[in-house]
Scaffold this motif. Structure first.
Motif, short mmCIF file in Angstrom:
data_model
loop_
_atom_site.label_atom_id
_atom_site.label_comp_id
_atom_site.label_asym_id
_atom_site.label_seq_id
_atom_site.Cartn_x
_atom_site.Cartn_y
_atom_site.Cartn_z
N CYS A 26 95.32 14.01 -83.37
CA CYS A 26 95.88 13.77 -82.00
C CYS A 26 94.88 13.23 -81.19
N GLN A 27 95.01 12.26 -80.30
CA GLN A 27 94.04 11.76 -79.40
C GLN A 27 94.35 12.29 -77.89
N PHE A 28 93.69 13.46 -77.90
CA PHE A 28 94.16 14.23 -76.59
C PHE A 28 93.27 13.61 -75.61
N PRO A 29 93.61 13.09 -74.38
CA PRO A 29 92.49 12.32 -73.40
C PRO A 29 91.91 13.45 -72.62
N ALA A 30 92.51 14.76 -72.75
CA ALA A 30 91.79 15.61 -71.67
C ALA A 30 92.32 17.17 -72.03
N CYS A 68 76.97 33.56 -71.80
CA CYS A 68 76.84 33.61 -73.13
C CYS A 68 75.39 32.96 -73.22
N ASP A 69 74.67 33.07 -74.57
CA ASP A 69 73.38 32.43 -74.66
C ASP A 69 73.58 30.92 -74.92
N GLY A 70 74.75 30.63 -75.06
CA GLY A 70 75.07 29.04 -75.30
C GLY A 70 76.55 28.59 -75.23
N ARG A 71 77.18 28.15 -76.19
CA ARG A 71 78.57 27.36 -76.08
C ARG A 71 79.57 28.56 -76.31
N LEU A 72 80.69 28.37 -75.79
CA LEU A 72 82.00 29.12 -75.74
C LEU A 72 83.06 28.30 -76.65
N ILE A 73 83.95 29.15 -77.11
CA ILE A 73 84.85 28.69 -78.00
C ILE A 73 85.43 27.18 -77.60
N ILE A 74 85.64 27.43 -75.98
CA ILE A 74 86.23 26.07 -75.34
C ILE A 74 85.36 24.93 -75.39
N ASP A 75 84.26 25.40 -75.55
CA ASP A 75 83.17 23.84 -75.83
C ASP A 75 83.22 23.56 -77.23
N PHE A 76 83.53 24.57 -78.29
CA PHE A 76 83.81 23.94 -79.66
C PHE A 76 84.98 23.15 -79.73
N ILE A 77 85.91 23.70 -79.07
CA ILE A 77 87.42 22.98 -79.09
C ILE A 77 87.02 21.71 -78.64
N ALA A 78 86.32 21.54 -77.40
CA ALA A 78 86.13 19.94 -76.99
C ALA A 78 85.35 19.09 -77.83
N ASN A 80 85.38 19.52 -81.01
CA ASN A 80 86.28 19.13 -82.20
C ASN A 80 87.07 18.06 -81.99
N LEU A 81 87.66 17.98 -80.71
CA LEU A 81 88.45 16.86 -80.46
C LEU A 81 87.81 15.65 -79.66
N LYS A 82 86.40 15.80 -79.76
CA LYS A 82 85.38 14.54 -79.41
C LYS A 82 85.80 14.30 -77.92
N LEU A 83 85.67 15.38 -77.06
CA LEU A 83 85.77 15.32 -75.64
C LEU A 83 84.61 15.95 -74.88
N PRO A 84 84.35 15.61 -73.74
CA PRO A 84 82.99 16.13 -73.08
C PRO A 84 83.31 17.75 -72.93
N TYR A 85 82.29 18.36 -72.74
CA TYR A 85 82.32 19.68 -72.14
C TYR A 85 83.14 19.80 -70.94
N LEU A 86 83.95 20.70 -70.43
CA LEU A 86 84.88 20.74 -69.27
C LEU A 86 84.00 21.32 -68.15
N SER A 87 84.27 20.47 -67.01
CA SER A 87 83.53 20.88 -65.70
C SER A 87 84.58 21.85 -65.06
N ALA A 88 84.04 22.89 -64.45
CA ALA A 88 84.66 23.79 -63.70
C ALA A 88 85.36 23.28 -62.47
N TYR A 89 86.76 23.53 -62.39
CA TYR A 89 87.37 23.01 -61.10
C TYR A 89 86.78 23.64 -59.90
N LEU A 90 86.01 24.75 -59.88
CA LEU A 90 85.73 25.30 -58.66
C LEU A 90 84.03 24.78 -58.33
N ASP A 91 83.44 24.03 -59.32
CA ASP A 91 82.26 23.37 -59.11
C ASP A 91 82.25 22.17 -58.50
N SER A 92 81.40 22.11 -57.34
CA SER A 92 81.52 20.83 -56.70
C SER A 92 80.21 19.78 -57.08
N ILE A 93 79.31 20.21 -58.11
CA ILE A 93 78.00 19.66 -58.20
C ILE A 93 78.14 18.99 -59.63
#
Length: 375
Positions: A26-30, A68-78, A80-93
C-alpha cells in the motif's frame, strides 16, 4: 477435456492475481494518528508541559515530545510505510504535515474528563478543522501563480481519502476509573466509552477516511506503577506479576471493542478496518521478558519508587542515595518510566504487529488497502 483445461487456466489466473496483490505494498501518502501518550509525538509537550531530559536520550539524543527514551510504535509504523515521523498537530515549530499529522496527546482518553482536555472528540474536531483549512489553503496556493514553499508542507487534498488512520486510545479511560472509582464502575463505563469511540470513527469516515488501523488497549495491570500502587498485592497478582483484576477489565474492554469494530464494518461498507490485538503482544513480551533479553518486567528504567514516587527526570536523595536517574541500559528494560514502554520494547511489539500475526483480518500493515472490503 476442454472444461478441465478451462478450470485449470482459471485457477492459474486467480493464483496470479492473488500473488500480484500480496507482492504489492500500500502506498499510503500519509498517516493520521489519534491517541494518548503511547503515540504522542509532541502534542502535550508543545501545548501544556514540556517533556524534559532524559526522555529521548536513546534515539533522538534529546527530548522529542515522546514519553520514551526513543521511538514509539507509531514511529516504527511510519518507518515501515517509508514515511517521515509524524509532526504533532499542536506543535507550531518545525512541523511538516505533508505526510500526515498526529493528534494524539499524553493523558488523553476517549471520554471527556480524565487526565487531559484533549479527549478523542476534541482530537477529531481538530482533524476536521485541520483538513478544512489545509484543503482551502492548498487550493488557494495552487490557483496562485506565485510558487510558495508552504504548499510543499501541506497535505494534498486527495491524500485524505488515501491515508492510513491509526487509533491507539482507551487505556486512560480505564486508568482514571481505577484511580477515582472502583472496578465495577470502570466495567460499567465500557459501553459508553465504546459508543463514543464508534462516533469518532463515523466522523472520520464522513470526512473521507477509509483505511483504519486500530489498536486495542494493553495490559494496564502489567504497568509497574499499577503494581506499585495496588493495595491488595500480592493476592491480586497473576503468574506474571501483573494486577489481575485490572487486566481482566482491560480484556473485557477489548472483547467489546472487537464487537464494536464488527458493527462498524457493517455500518461503514467502504471502510477497511484492521483490529490489532496489542494486549496479547504486550502480555506475551512481559510474561516472557527474560527469554527475550529483558530484565524483570516490573523493574523500570527511569524514575524510582522509594516509599514515594520520583518522576523520571527528577532526583531525590534518601539516606545519601540518589534516586530518579535513568538506568545505564534502557534497551534491557520493557518499561522506561513505570508507565510507558522503552524504545526496545516498542520495537519488539512493532515487529510482531506490523506483519499481521495479531491482526483481524490477518494482514500486514502494508496490505491494509487490499482488505477484502476494498478488493
Amino acid at each position: 477435456m476442454n472444461s478441465i483445461k478451462l478450470i485449470f487456466m482459471l485457477i492459474i489466473l486467480v493464483l496470479a492475481l492473488l500473488g500480484g496483490a500480496s507482492s504489492k505494498r500500500c502506498q499510503f501518502p500519509a498517516i493520521y494518528n489519534f491517541g494518548d501518550s503511547n503515540s504522542d509525538t509532541g502534542g502535550i509537550s508543545a501545548s501544556m508541559s514540556p517533556v524534559n531530559p532524559p526522555y529521548g536520550e536513546t534515539f533522538f539524543g534529546h527530548p522529542a515530545g515522546r514519553f520514551c527514551d526513543g521511538r514509539l510504535i507509531i514511529d516504527f509504523i511510519a518507518e515501515n510505510l517509508k514515511l517521515p515521523y509524524l509532526s504533532a498537530y499542536l506543535d507550531s515549530i518545525g512541523t511538516n504535515f505533508r505526510h500526515g499529522a498526529n493528534f494524539a496527546t499524553g493523558g488523553s482518553s476517549i471520554r471527556p474528563g480524565g487526565y487531559s482536555p484533549f479527549h478523542l472528540a476534541i482530537q477529531i474536531t481538530q482533524f476536521i478543522q485541520f483538513k478544512s483549512r489545509t484543503v482551502a489553503l492548498y487550493n488557494k496556493l495552487s490557483s496562485n501563480r506565485t510558487a510558495s514553499p508552504l504548499k510543499g508542507i501541506l497535505p494534498r487534498p486527495s491524500d485524505f481519502s488515501k491515508a492510513l488512520y491509526t487509533i491507539d486510545i482507551g487505556q486512560n479511560d480505564l486508568a482514571y476509573g481505577f484511580q477515582h472509582t472502583d472496578e465495577e464502575n470502570v466495567r460499567a463505563s465500557i459501553p459508553d466509552i465504546l459508543n463514543q469511540f464508534s462516533q469518532a470513527v463515523h466522523q472520520l469516515y464522513k470526512e473521507g477516511a477509509r483505511f483504519f488501523w486500530i489498536h486495542n488497549t494493553g495490559p494496564i495491570g502489567c504497568l509497574p506503577y499499577s503494581v506499585i500502587y495496588d493495595k491488595l498485592k500480592p493476592a491480586n497478582l497473576d503468574q506474571s506479576g501483573c494486577v489481575k483484576p485490572q487486566n481482566e477489565i482491560a480484556q473485557e474492554f477489548n472483547r467489546r471493542l472487537k464487537n464494536k469494530i464488527s458493527q462498524l464494518r457493517q455500518q461503514l461498507p467502504h471502510a477497511a478496518i484492521t483490529h490489532v490485538d496489542l494486549y496479547s503482544v504486550k502480555y506475551a513480551l512481559i510474561s516472557n521478558a527474560k527469554n527475550q533479553g529483558f530484565v524483570e518486567p516490573m523493574n523500570f528504567c527511569c524514575g524510582s519508587y522509594y516509599r514515594y514516587h520520583i518522576n523520571c527526570g527528577n532526583e531525590a536523595i534518601v539516606n545519601g542515595t540518589v534516586y530518579g536517574n535513568p538506568c545505564h541500559h534502557p534497551s534491557r528494560h520493557i518499561s522506561w518510566d513505570g508507565i510507558h514502554y522503552s524504545q526496545a520494547a516498542n520495537l519488539w511489539v512493532a515487529n510482531h504487529i506490523l506483519k499481521g500475526s495479531f491482526s483481524d483480518p490477518s494482514i500486514s500493515i502494508d496490505q491494509v488497502c487490499f482488505h477484502p472490503t476494498n478488493m
